[in-house]
Design a protein around this motif. Structure first.
Motif, mmCIF file in Angstrom:
data_model
loop_
_atom_site.group_PDB
_atom_site.id
_atom_site.type_symbol
_atom_site.label_atom_id
_atom_site.label_comp_id
_atom_site.label_asym_id
_atom_site.label_seq_id
_atom_site.Cartn_x
_atom_site.Cartn_y
_atom_site.Cartn_z
ATOM 1 N N TRP A 18 0.866 -1.146 0.059
ATOM 2 C CA TRP A 18 -0.306 -0.419 0.136
ATOM 3 C C TRP A 18 1.167 1.041 -0.322
ATOM 4 O O TRP A 18 0.328 1.951 -0.840
ATOM 5 N N LEU A 125 -5.024 8.859 14.934
ATOM 6 C CA LEU A 125 -4.902 7.832 13.836
ATOM 7 C C LEU A 125 -6.278 6.847 15.032
ATOM 8 O O LEU A 125 -6.133 6.438 16.115
ATOM 9 N N SER A 126 -7.357 6.216 13.784
ATOM 10 C CA SER A 126 -8.205 5.835 14.378
ATOM 11 C C SER A 126 -7.966 4.898 14.600
ATOM 12 O O SER A 126 -7.316 4.090 13.627
ATOM 13 N N GLU A 133 -7.483 -1.880 6.808
ATOM 14 C CA GLU A 133 -7.817 -1.007 6.908
ATOM 15 C C GLU A 133 -6.910 0.302 7.340
ATOM 16 O O GLU A 133 -7.206 1.279 7.459
ATOM 17 N N ILE A 134 -6.525 0.027 8.634
ATOM 18 C CA ILE A 134 -5.365 0.551 9.456
ATOM 19 C C ILE A 134 -4.853 1.379 8.885
ATOM 20 O O ILE A 134 -4.101 2.535 9.278
ATOM 21 N N ARG A 137 -5.509 3.640 6.517
ATOM 22 C CA ARG A 137 -5.246 5.194 7.230
ATOM 23 C C ARG A 137 -4.516 5.697 7.567
ATOM 24 O O ARG A 137 -4.072 6.392 7.119
ATOM 25 N N SER A 139 -1.460 5.457 6.336
ATOM 26 C CA SER A 139 -0.409 5.813 5.231
ATOM 27 C C SER A 139 -0.879 6.930 4.865
ATOM 28 O O SER A 139 0.313 8.228 4.199
ATOM 29 N N GLY A 140 -1.859 7.406 4.898
ATOM 30 C CA GLY A 140 -3.183 8.346 4.180
ATOM 31 C C GLY A 140 -2.474 9.793 5.151
ATOM 32 O O GLY A 140 -1.558 10.607 4.862
ATOM 33 N N VAL A 141 -1.792 8.959 6.632
ATOM 34 C CA VAL A 141 -1.933 10.222 7.574
ATOM 35 C C VAL A 141 -0.014 10.802 7.563
ATOM 36 O O VAL A 141 0.174 11.493 7.799
#
Length: 238
Positions: A18, A125-126, A133-134, A137, A139-141
């Protein structure tokens, strides 16, 4: 002697699929150049001296960073805890096992002591959803954090507070027999549901049942199950 340069090149070192498009996205966002390193064999001081990067970023890198790399180049690692809480291995799994569902990603400078380097920045981060999925997520942060570090060149600040240490989890800790409630079983399945991780499992006779894609119901869990012979399961660290 530490390399001192004003290079426009930065390195992304990551083995996870990813993150493979991360360099091209960051190049578009920042105008700086980014080069990918996707295996520990590529991470050599000799190669880096030729490239002369300003930063080397390590999103989701589980290999040892050689001393002659972090001592001569500015290496930024990302850890999925609010450091100094949660130093050590398997941060995602250790957090979820403790019932923690919101965390911080800490961007820190790599030094000889594990996860003890000074902090560049942190972002929330959630931890809800399956592990993959985490990680997506996260990676975007991390992409946003890298963009800010490249633009602002922040000076990292020493960690403060009482350190809490995590131990790297072992595959046998994914055994669902350790779960005492449905919520715990659900967390075991989702926190190991990612590429490259040994999945939550139960052994029945000569067979191993591995669980993914869990969905939590009020009184049950629905999940995909893969059945293999126990002898075919390699021991892989989380």
């Amino acid at each position: 002697m530490q390399k001192n340069n004003i290079s426009n090149l930065n390195i992304i070192a990551s083995t996870m699929p990813w993150n493979q498009d991360l360099p091209s996205r960051l190049q578009s966002l920042t105008g700086a150049k980014f080069q990918m390193i996707s295996s520990p064999e590529e991470l050599t001081a000799e190669r880096l001296w030729q490239w002369g990067p300003k930063y080397i970023f390590f999103p989701h890198w589980s290999h040892i960073i050689p001393a002659n790399v972090f001592e001569n180049f500015e290496c930024v690692i990302f850890h999925m805890t609010d450091l100094p809480f949660g130093r050590g291995g398997s941060p995602l799994q250790n957090l979820i096992e403790r019932g923690i569902y919101e965390t911080q990603i800490s961007a820190l400078k790599c030094i000889a002591e594990v996860d003890e380097g000074p902090i560049y920045t942190k972002r929330p981060l959630s931890l809800y959803g399956a592990a993959e999925e985490i990680y997506l997520r996260a990676s975007g942060v991390i992409e946003t954090m890298i963009t800010e570090i490249v633009a602002d060149n922040p000076k990292p600040v020493a960690q403060s507070g009482e350190p809490i240490y995590f131990k790297r989890r072992k595959p046998e800790q994914g055994n669902l027999l350790f779960a005492t409630t449905l919520e715990q079983a659900f967390d075991y399945i989702r926190m190991l549901d990612a590429h490259g991780y040994p999945h939550a499992y139960i052994d029945v006779g000569n067979y191993r049942l591995e669980f993914t894609r869990a969905s939590r119901k009020s009184d049950s869990i629905t999940a995909d199950v893969r059945i293999t012979l126990k002898s075919k399961n390699p021991e892989v660290e989380q």
